[in-house]
Design a protein around this motif. Structure first.
Motif, PDB file in Angstrom:
ATOM      1  N   VAL A  90      27.148  39.523  20.449  1.00 54.14           N
ATOM      2  CA  VAL A  90      26.123  38.472  20.552  1.00 54.14           C
ATOM      3  C   VAL A  90      24.913  38.820  19.684  1.00 54.14           C
ATOM      4  O   VAL A  90      24.411  37.986  18.915  1.00 54.14           O
ATOM      5  CB  VAL A  90      25.699  38.294  22.021  1.00 54.14           C
ATOM      6  N   MET A  91      24.437  40.061  19.796  1.00 53.04           N
ATOM      7  CA  MET A  91      23.253  40.454  19.028  1.00 53.04           C
ATOM      8  C   MET A  91      23.510  40.385  17.527  1.00 53.04           C
ATOM      9  O   MET A  91      22.677  39.882  16.758  1.00 53.04           O
ATOM     10  CB  MET A  91      22.833  41.872  19.425  1.00 53.04           C
ATOM     11  N   THR A  92      24.651  40.900  17.079  1.00 57.63           N
ATOM     12  CA  THR A  92      24.926  40.906  15.637  1.00 57.63           C
ATOM     13  C   THR A  92      25.114  39.495  15.105  1.00 57.63           C
ATOM     14  O   THR A  92      24.624  39.162  14.010  1.00 57.63           O
ATOM     15  CB  THR A  92      26.185  41.743  15.352  1.00 57.63           C
ATOM     16  N   ALA A  93      25.793  38.645  15.864  1.00 57.28           N
ATOM     17  CA  ALA A  93      26.017  37.269  15.416  1.00 57.28           C
ATOM     18  C   ALA A  93      24.715  36.485  15.326  1.00 57.28           C
ATOM     19  O   ALA A  93      24.533  35.669  14.420  1.00 57.28           O
ATOM     20  CB  ALA A  93      26.988  36.574  16.361  1.00 57.28           C
ATOM     21  N   ILE A  94      23.795  36.739  16.256  1.00 58.51           N
ATOM     22  CA  ILE A  94      22.528  36.002  16.256  1.00 58.51           C
ATOM     23  C   ILE A  94      21.574  36.555  15.193  1.00 58.51           C
ATOM     24  O   ILE A  94      20.968  35.803  14.437  1.00 58.51           O
ATOM     25  CB  ILE A  94      21.873  36.064  17.640  1.00 58.51           C
ATOM     26  N   LEU A  95      21.456  37.884  15.135  1.00 57.34           N
ATOM     27  CA  LEU A  95      20.481  38.498  14.235  1.00 57.34           C
ATOM     28  C   LEU A  95      20.956  38.509  12.783  1.00 57.34           C
ATOM     29  O   LEU A  95      20.125  38.566  11.866  1.00 57.34           O
ATOM     30  CB  LEU A  95      20.187  39.931  14.685  1.00 57.34           C
ATOM     31  N   PHE A  96      22.263  38.484  12.561  1.00 61.11           N
ATOM     32  CA  PHE A  96      22.786  38.502  11.193  1.00 61.11           C
ATOM     33  C   PHE A  96      23.657  37.261  10.969  1.00 61.11           C
ATOM     34  O   PHE A  96      23.148  36.163  10.952  1.00 61.11           O
ATOM     35  CB  PHE A  96      23.540  39.813  10.936  1.00 61.11           C
ATOM     36  N   ASN A  97      24.943  37.458  10.805  1.00 59.04           N
ATOM     37  CA  ASN A  97      25.826  36.303  10.616  1.00 59.04           C
ATOM     38  C   ASN A  97      27.204  36.643  11.155  1.00 59.04           C
ATOM     39  O   ASN A  97      27.482  37.796  11.498  1.00 59.04           O
ATOM     40  CB  ASN A  97      25.877  35.887   9.147  1.00 59.04           C
ATOM     41  N   PRO A  98      28.094  35.658  11.261  1.00 57.98           N
ATOM     42  CA  PRO A  98      29.421  35.923  11.834  1.00 57.98           C
ATOM     43  C   PRO A  98      30.193  37.010  11.101  1.00 57.98           C
ATOM     44  O   PRO A  98      30.899  37.805  11.709  1.00 57.98           O
ATOM     45  CB  PRO A  98      30.122  34.562  11.717  1.00 57.98           C
ATOM     46  N   ARG A  99      30.050  37.070   9.789  1.00 54.06           N
ATOM     47  CA  ARG A  99      30.793  38.072   9.022  1.00 54.06           C
ATOM     48  C   ARG A  99      30.349  39.484   9.409  1.00 54.06           C
ATOM     49  O   ARG A  99      31.170  40.382   9.638  1.00 54.06           O
ATOM     50  CB  ARG A  99      30.580  37.820   7.531  1.00 54.06           C
ATOM     51  N   SER A 100      29.051  39.686   9.496  1.00 53.44           N
ATOM     52  CA  SER A 100      28.540  41.000   9.906  1.00 53.44           C
ATOM     53  C   SER A 100      28.952  41.320  11.330  1.00 53.44           C
ATOM     54  O   SER A 100      29.244  42.478  11.664  1.00 53.44           O
ATOM     55  CB  SER A 100      27.012  41.034   9.783  1.00 53.44           C
ATOM     56  N   ALA A 101      28.949  40.309  12.202  1.00 56.74           N
ATOM     57  CA  ALA A 101      29.322  40.532  13.598  1.00 56.74           C
ATOM     58  C   ALA A 101      30.777  40.972  13.708  1.00 56.74           C
ATOM     59  O   ALA A 101      31.121  41.846  14.516  1.00 56.74           O
ATOM     60  CB  ALA A 101      29.092  39.262  14.413  1.00 56.74           C
ATOM     61  N   LEU A 102      31.655  40.377  12.886  1.00 59.04           N
ATOM     62  CA  LEU A 102      33.063  40.786  12.914  1.00 59.04           C
ATOM     63  C   LEU A 102      33.231  42.205  12.384  1.00 59.04           C
ATOM     64  O   LEU A 102      34.074  42.966  12.855  1.00 59.04           O
ATOM     65  CB  LEU A 102      33.901  39.808  12.093  1.00 59.04           C
TER      66      LEU A 102
ATOM     67  N   ILE B 179      37.861  43.745  20.856  1.00 62.01           N
ATOM     68  CA  ILE B 179      38.025  42.299  21.088  1.00 62.01           C
ATOM     69  C   ILE B 179      36.757  41.702  21.691  1.00 62.01           C
ATOM     70  O   ILE B 179      36.307  40.620  21.277  1.00 62.01           O
ATOM     71  CB  ILE B 179      39.239  42.054  22.007  1.00 62.01           C
ATOM     72  N   ALA B 180      36.166  42.406  22.665  1.00 59.39           N
ATOM     73  CA  ALA B 180      34.971  41.879  23.333  1.00 59.39           C
ATOM     74  C   ALA B 180      33.802  41.762  22.370  1.00 59.39           C
ATOM     75  O   ALA B 180      32.965  40.854  22.501  1.00 59.39           O
ATOM     76  CB  ALA B 180      34.592  42.782  24.504  1.00 59.39           C
ATOM     77  N   ALA B 181      33.719  42.648  21.373  1.00 56.09           N
ATOM     78  CA  ALA B 181      32.638  42.556  20.392  1.00 56.09           C
ATOM     79  C   ALA B 181      32.859  41.402  19.421  1.00 56.09           C
ATOM     80  O   ALA B 181      31.903  40.833  18.880  1.00 56.09           O
ATOM     81  CB  ALA B 181      32.521  43.879  19.636  1.00 56.09           C
TER      82      ALA B 181
ATOM     83  N   ALA C  90      30.478  41.174  30.718  1.00 52.85           N
ATOM     84  CA  ALA C  90      30.260  40.226  29.632  1.00 52.85           C
ATOM     85  C   ALA C  90      29.050  39.330  29.904  1.00 52.85           C
ATOM     86  O   ALA C  90      28.220  39.097  29.013  1.00 52.85           O
ATOM     87  CB  ALA C  90      31.509  39.379  29.419  1.00 52.85           C
ATOM     88  N   VAL C  91      28.952  38.821  31.131  1.00 58.54           N
ATOM     89  CA  VAL C  91      27.833  37.925  31.468  1.00 58.54           C
ATOM     90  C   VAL C  91      26.508  38.675  31.425  1.00 58.54           C
ATOM     91  O   VAL C  91      25.540  38.238  30.785  1.00 58.54           O
ATOM     92  CB  VAL C  91      28.057  37.298  32.858  1.00 58.54           C
ATOM     93  N   VAL C  92      26.462  39.816  32.109  1.00 61.15           N
ATOM     94  CA  VAL C  92      25.222  40.597  32.126  1.00 61.15           C
ATOM     95  C   VAL C  92      24.864  41.046  30.711  1.00 61.15           C
ATOM     96  O   VAL C  92      23.715  40.946  30.276  1.00 61.15           O
ATOM     97  CB  VAL C  92      25.371  41.808  33.062  1.00 61.15           C
ATOM     98  N   GLY C  93      25.862  41.561  29.980  1.00 66.49           N
ATOM     99  CA  GLY C  93      25.599  42.013  28.617  1.00 66.49           C
ATOM    100  C   GLY C  93      25.163  40.889  27.709  1.00 66.49           C
ATOM    101  O   GLY C  93      24.268  41.057  26.881  1.00 66.49           O
ATOM    102  N   GLY C  94      25.791  39.715  27.850  1.00 62.41           N
ATOM    103  CA  GLY C  94      25.445  38.590  26.989  1.00 62.41           C
ATOM    104  C   GLY C  94      24.019  38.124  27.189  1.00 62.41           C
ATOM    105  O   GLY C  94      23.270  37.925  26.214  1.00 62.41           O
ATOM    106  N   PHE C  95      23.621  37.961  28.437  1.00 64.15           N
ATOM    107  CA  PHE C  95      22.248  37.503  28.691  1.00 64.15           C
ATOM    108  C   PHE C  95      21.227  38.602  28.381  1.00 64.15           C
ATOM    109  O   PHE C  95      20.119  38.321  27.927  1.00 64.15           O
ATOM    110  CB  PHE C  95      22.109  37.030  30.139  1.00 64.15           C
ATOM    111  N   LEU C  96      21.615  39.852  28.627  1.00 63.03           N
ATOM    112  CA  LEU C  96      20.732  40.961  28.254  1.00 63.03           C
ATOM    113  C   LEU C  96      20.554  41.004  26.741  1.00 63.03           C
ATOM    114  O   LEU C  96      19.456  41.264  26.233  1.00 63.03           O
ATOM    115  CB  LEU C  96      21.316  42.284  28.761  1.00 63.03           C
ATOM    116  N   ALA C  97      21.619  40.735  26.007  1.00 59.20           N
ATOM    117  CA  ALA C  97      21.539  40.730  24.547  1.00 59.20           C
ATOM    118  C   ALA C  97      20.569  39.660  24.054  1.00 59.20           C
ATOM    119  O   ALA C  97      19.821  39.881  23.093  1.00 59.20           O
ATOM    120  CB  ALA C  97      22.929  40.491  23.957  1.00 59.20           C
ATOM    121  N   GLN C  98      20.556  38.501  24.698  1.00 64.05           N
ATOM    122  CA  GLN C  98      19.627  37.452  24.285  1.00 64.05           C
ATOM    123  C   GLN C  98      18.180  37.891  24.460  1.00 64.05           C
ATOM    124  O   GLN C  98      17.313  37.594  23.638  1.00 64.05           O
ATOM    125  CB  GLN C  98      19.900  36.175  25.082  1.00 64.05           C
TER     126      GLN C  98
END
Length: 816
Positions: free
Chosen positions: A456-468, A493-495, A553-561
């Motif tokens: 979540v953090m990498t996709a938001i702060l950078f782009n999908p390619r970097s997140a992958l 997979i989760a990342a 996943a839920v806790v990590g996702g909202f914490l990442a935001q």
């Protein structure tokens, strides 16, 4: 600060390298912390050590000597040896002496002292003959009395003194009587022992005055408190009666009473009295049914029962247990019984459990395991801690290389590299979670690892390619830390999963929903991995794996935001979340634009709509394009009247030269950048202000100047902005120019789709020929799709309208 910034920008490669090195060092340290690199030495199979595993007999063993079983059998044999008993003669003598002393004290307490007689010491008469005893007593002023006899088998002891009362060495008054008991040879038809009498040895002395019964009782009670009052009073009464009979010339019965009580006691003591039987023996002399009869001549018939009961009470009081354990003999008997036990053995047959894991091993179990060859010691070599750090460092370097080759624009700034390094650091910390929370009894809890947060953090702060690409270090770190294939696959997979959802959001609700969607998608992944690799294992549960994966996943996702909100502010990064904030119509800068330049505000809204739709058509960031379009003309709020969309009839440019007008128009870019800083608009969005005109010519004023002179420098009428460096900024440039031109076209005639196509084509061609797209990386194919989307958007807005009859216009007066 500016000096440091300029230096770091000049040496950006060096600074980025330092950041990578620091990231590598941090990853290595985190992976090595708490790692036990000690080579695992297998547990020894020895007596007293815990069993390292379950041991089951794979065949029958021989008869193995069992020391523990033998020891138990020997103990059982020894414990069942009866205790040998022996008579304690000292206790026997104490009891007899106590009885004799009672009679002496009874007799002594009867008379009042007439005068103070000379105290004398009682000589030792035991062992002497009767005549020798009489002479020895007379020599010191004492008299003797034969109180009875005891049987003996020793001829040498016949007719010698066995017991005397008082005892030798006692201090008594002169004239005191000593009662003697002599030995009598048992089985002899003739006896050398004189008959027991009370007159043959009693000196004729005047009788002393007697004490009262009360005084006698007080004296005896003080000395013999263990005897009950009734017994003491009975003895005093019987003694008084006996003295009265002696005074009348009859024989005393008290010596026979004394012999009877001693005889009863001796009979019991010779037979032996155990401690456990003492109470029963005492009760024998207290019960009228069990007390022995008495045969004492001279006792009146009316006193026989009282005498019997008194003697019984006296004997019962003084009896003691005298049968004790012969400890030395008992120990010898126990040892003999123990030594007689044969050596015990144990034999295991196929299928028998020899020992369970953790059981303390015995000598028999060790012998059986060794005999059957059930344990082979295997030394497990553990990788050194530096190896973990090395692999972690290699993972970081591979990730850095992939980013540099695949997404170089994402790390073109130093702060972008630093931010990516921080996310890598968070990834290695996340990878340690399974190792810290799992246990042999609970493997499923490891899926609580919030790997989704990294995606979540990498996709938001950078782009999908970097997140992958972040999947590489996330999976590698997890593999190193947990050394568990399930957690490694799950982490990768989760990342990656959030990238599919976060990269396409356009509202905050969609962003929150993307976290739930990611959590829902990783649940079956966790279940499948747990089934595949740990089905049936202890501590494994597919249901719990699903639960913990969803929670993580839920806790990590909202914490990442939340972390993203902090990072985008700290590092000045424009993210989906910050773009959504900028696209809020209540943003202060937009309210300023709407209030001071309403025409520009409407123009910006339409340009934003066109830019967002166009960006989406070529896979660019629609939120960035729309936000940049909304704020691109923010500088017009400084002088809104100089811009045609805000004019109504009066145009102040009519009073200015073309050069002055160009300078006013040019300044709206610099004014907009100043306002962007004031309202903390991110640089990526502020680039829409800087780049929406690029370095293009203000053709209206340029052509106006050409009417006055043929020698006009076109550079005087150029904007002093920057050419678009991103596709999104190029889209804003095209959308801005196209909307302005379409508005002018619609004011002059009814627009048609064909006309709008020509209009947009001409604008794009002009910008292309002027080199405005040279740095934007736009392709001709993308330009074709952009033009189509912009034309579609303009057609929907500037569509043909029906002309109403007599509808008022600017040229026809309104008819009332």
């Amino acid at each position: 600060m500016n000096t440091i910034t300029r230096w770091s920008q000049r040496h950006s490669v060096f600074v980025k390298s330092i950041i990578v090195v620091m990231t590598v060092a941090f990853v290595a340290v985190v992976l090595m912390i708490g790692y036990d690199s000690t080579t695992e030495i297998p547990a020894e199979i020895s007596v007293g050590a815990p069993a390292p595993q379950d041991f089951i007999a794979n065949e029958s063993t021989s008869e193995i000597p069992d020391d523990e079983k033998t020891a138990r059998a020997q103990k059982f044999a020894a414990d069942n040896v009866p205790a040998p008993l022996q008579i304690d003669n000292a206790t026997t003598q104490v009891v007899i002496n106590d009885i004799n002393r009672f009679y002496t004290d009874l007799d002594a307490g009867t008379f009042l002292p007439v005068e103070d007689p000379e105290p004398v010491l009682v000589p030792d008469l035991v062992g002497s003959t009767l005549s020798e005893a009489s002479r020895a007593a007379a020599d010191v002023g004492l008299v003797t009395n034969i109180g009875g006899s005891v049987p003996t088998l020793d001829e040498e002891l016949d007719a010698t003194i066995a017991v005397q009362t008082p005892a030798a060495g006692s201090s008594v008054d002169e004239g005191t009587m000593i009662t003697l008991v002599v030995f009598r040879l048992e089985g002899s038809t003739t006896t050398t022992t004189p008959q027991v009498t009370t007159t043959t040895t009693i000196a004729e002395v005047p009788e002393a005055p007697r004490r009262s019964v009360e005084d006698q009782f007080e004296l005896l009670n003080a000395e013999y408190q263990s005897l009950d009052d009734a017994t003491l009073l009975s003895f005093i009464d019987l003694h008084e009666k006996d003295l009265d009979r002696v005074a009348d010339g009859e024989s005393s019965v008290f010596p026979d009473m004394q012999l009877t009580s001693i005889g009863w006691a001796r009979n019991e003591l010779v037979a032996g009295i155990k401690a456990a039987d003492l109470e029963g023996v005492k009760n024998k002399y207290l019960s009228p049914d069990t007390i022995p009869p008495i045969f004492i001549p001279g006792i009146p018939e009316g006193d026989v029962l009282e005498t019997q009961q008194s003697l019984g009470s006296l004997v019962s009081n003084f009896l003691q247990s005298n049968e004790v354990v012969d400890q030395q003999q008992w120990d010898a008997d126990k040892q003999a019984a123990s030594d007689a036990v044969p050596i015990q053995t144990t034999r295991y047959v196929f299928g028998d459990v020899i020992a369970r894991e953790g059981d303390v091993l015995t000598s028999v179990e060790v012998a059986a395991i060794t005999e059957l060859g059930l344990y082979e010691e295997e030394v497990t070599i553990v990788a050194p801690a530096w190896a973990l750090g090395l692999v972690g460092a290699i993972s970081v370097l591979i990730f850095a290389l992939m980013v540099w080759r695949i997404a170089p624009n994402q790390v073109r700034r130093i702060r972008d590299t630093a931010l990516l390094g921080i996310i890598v650091g968070l990834a290695v910390l996340t990878a340690r979670v399974p190792e810290l929370v799992t246990s042999p009894d609970n493997h499923s809890i490891g899926y609580v690892m919030p790997a989704v947060a990294i995606g979540v953090m990498t996709a938001i702060l950078f782009n999908p390619r970097s997140a992958l690409l972040m999947v590489i270090p996330m999976a590698a770190f997890t593999a190193i830390a947990s050394q568990d294939i399930t957690f490694t696959v799950y982490a990768g997979i989760a990342a990656a999963v959030p990238v599919a959802f976060v990269s396409s959001v356009s509202t905050r609700s969609q962003l929150r929903l993307s976290v739930i969607e990611s959590a829902a998608l990783v649940v079956p992944v966790a279940v499948g991995l747990e089934f595949l690799f740990h089905f049936g294992s202890s501590g494994s549960s597919a249901l719990m794996a699903a639960f913990w994966a969803f929670v993580g996943a839920v806790v990590g996702g909202f914490l990442a935001q939340g972390i993203v909100s902090f990072m985008e502010t700290a590092f000045g990064v424009t993210t989906t979340m910050s773009l959504l904030d900028l696209l809020d119509r209540n943003h202060p800068a937009l309210k300023l634009l709407e209030e001071k330049a309403p025409g520009t505000f409407n123009h910006s809204m339409l340009v934003g709509s066109l830019a967002g739709k166009a960006a989406r058509s070529i896979g660019a960031d629609p939120l960035l394009a729309q936000a940049a379009a909304w704020y691109h003309d923010l500088g017009k709020t400084e002088n809104p009247q100089y811009f045609v969309e805000n004019q109504l009839g009066y145009n102040p440019h009519d009073q200015l030269t073309p050069e002055e007008s160009a300078e006013v128009i040019r300044n709206h870019v610099s004014d907009g950048l100043d306002l962007a800083k004031q309202y903390r608009i991110p640089e990526e969005v502020a680039n829409g202000i800087r780049m929406h005109h690029g370095t293009s010519i203000m053709r209206f004023f340029y052509h106006k100047a050409l009417k006055d002179s043929d020698t006009v420098d076109p550079d005087v009428f150029r904007h002093r902005g920057t050419k678009p460096t991103r596709k999104e900024m190029a889209i804003v440039m095209i959308s801005d120019s196209s909307e302005a031109a379409a508005r002018a076209y619609a004011q002059s005639e009814q627009p048609t789709e064909e006309g709008l196509v020509k209009l947009v084509d001409s604008i794009v061609s002009e910008k292309l020929d002027d080199g405005q797209f040279d740095e934007s990386s736009l392709t001709f194919g993308e330009l074709t799709r952009l033009k189509k989307e912009i034309v579609d958007g303009l057609s929907a807005y500037y569509h043909a309208r029906v002309e109403y009859p007599d509808f008022p216009t600017g040229e026809t007066p309104v008819v009332s």
